[in-house]
Design an enzyme around this catalytic site. Structure first.
Site, short mmCIF file in Angstrom:
data_model
loop_
_atom_site.label_atom_id
_atom_site.label_comp_id
_atom_site.label_asym_id
_atom_site.label_seq_id
_atom_site.Cartn_x
_atom_site.Cartn_y
_atom_site.Cartn_z
CB SER A 137 -3.11 8.45 3.80
OG SER A 137 -2.46 7.04 3.61
CE1 TYR A 151 -7.58 2.47 -0.77
CE2 TYR A 151 -6.89 1.35 1.22
CZ TYR A 151 -7.47 2.49 0.53
OH TYR A 151 -7.91 3.51 1.22
CE LYS A 155 -5.43 5.50 -0.06
NZ LYS A 155 -5.87 7.01 -0.63
#
Length: 309
Positions: A137, A151, A155
């Site tokens: 991650s 983004y 994650k």
């Protein structure tokens, strides 16, 4: 874990942490199935001692190809002990600036790709009675920041999926570890990034500043790829392994700040939260149990639980 050499499957092996992991594993004599969108980028990697290197082309946005590669790797190497889901990249810039195609590709690569990979390898791990899934991650999976909204969304999604998955599969002797690295020299702001198209409306904003610095390569990176790779291997093969593994002083500091701020916000809302219960106002005193939520513990931390291989 089984005795060496173990069999590892590592996605996104061409650069960054993925390549550093494959290099570390081969130096230790482990057997590795390394994948990349272009397998030619892996041509200079060499196994050491009893280890074996098997390579394949894999774009994790293709679920059918994921299953084909997993099946082929298991046949070629006999089993899969540790699966490292590392393939991914960063989309940098304001969320509004990103195209629909950029958003969809980021999600397919960073979130649905790892989900499909986990689903593909689980039948093998269950059948052999154990193993470990290591999902890479980011510190961005615990704390959002301007300029990385899409983004961060992927994650945070990865964190939720693999935390839940850990609780689902621990009874099969399968462990899950989520790795949260900080900045590294060839990772987040290296070749594995994509930039949004700058919009005048965001000029001078934190998102625009981050995108410009990423484009110019002017952001400092603290992480040592080789040290991070060695830490991941040590943790994944040790007698116990945490659900989450932070790597880098910047990751530790950022995650700590994020968790501290979220906990403070939660505590400030305690009275309001309890006031919305069905029995609110009946005179009872709300209690706040201090215990870990169900499903957050790894099999290693439960006495009598089966240990992942």
């Amino acid at each position: 874990m089984t005795a060496s050499p173990r069999v590892w499957l590592v996605t996104g092996s061409s650069t960054g942490i993925g390549r550093a992991l494959v290099t570390e594993l081969l130096a230790r004599g482990e057997s590795v199935a390394a994948t990349a969108r272009d397998p030619r980028t892996l041509a200079d990697l060499r196994p050491s001692g009893a280890g074996t290197l098997w390579t394949a082309r894999l774009d994790v946005t293709d679920p059918e190809r994921i299953r084909q590669v997993v099946d082929a790797a298991a046949r070629a190497l006999g089993r899969l002990d540790v699966v490292v889901s590392n393939a991914g990249y960063a989309l940098v810039g304001a969320a509004e600036e990103a195209s629909g195609e950029q958003v969809d590709r980021q999600i397919r690569t960073n979130l649905t790709g790892p989900i499909h990979l986990a689903r593909a390898v689980l039948p093998y791990l269950r059948a052999q009675g154990g193993g470990r899934i290591v999902q890479v991650s980011s510190m961005a999976g615990q704390r959002g920041s301007p300029g990385t909204a899409v983004y961060c969304a992927t994650k945070w999604g990865v964190e939720g999926f693999f935390e839940s998955l850990a609780a689902e599969v621990k009874g099969f002797g399968i462990g899950v570890t989520i790795v949260e690295p900080g900045t590294v020299s060839t990772g987040f702001f290296g070749r594995s990034k994509e930039l949004t198209t700058a919009s005048p409306g965001y000029a001078g904003t934190p998102a625009a500043i981050l995108r410009r610095r990423a484009q110019d390569g002017r952001l400092p990176c603290r992480g040592d790829l080789a040290k991070m790779a060695a830490a991941v291997v040590d943790v994944a093969t040790g007698p116990t392994a945490p659900l989450r593994l932070a790597l880098g002083s910047d990751a530790y500091a950022s995650i700590r700040r994020g968790l501290t701020a979220r906990l403070a916000d939660l505590e400030d809302q305690r009275e309001l939260a309890f006031s919305t219960d069905l029995n609110a106002g009946d005179g009872s005193t709300p209690s706040t149990p201090h215990r870990r939520p169900e499903g957050n513990d790894d099999a290693h931390h439960r006495p009598g639980a089966r240990q992942p291989r």
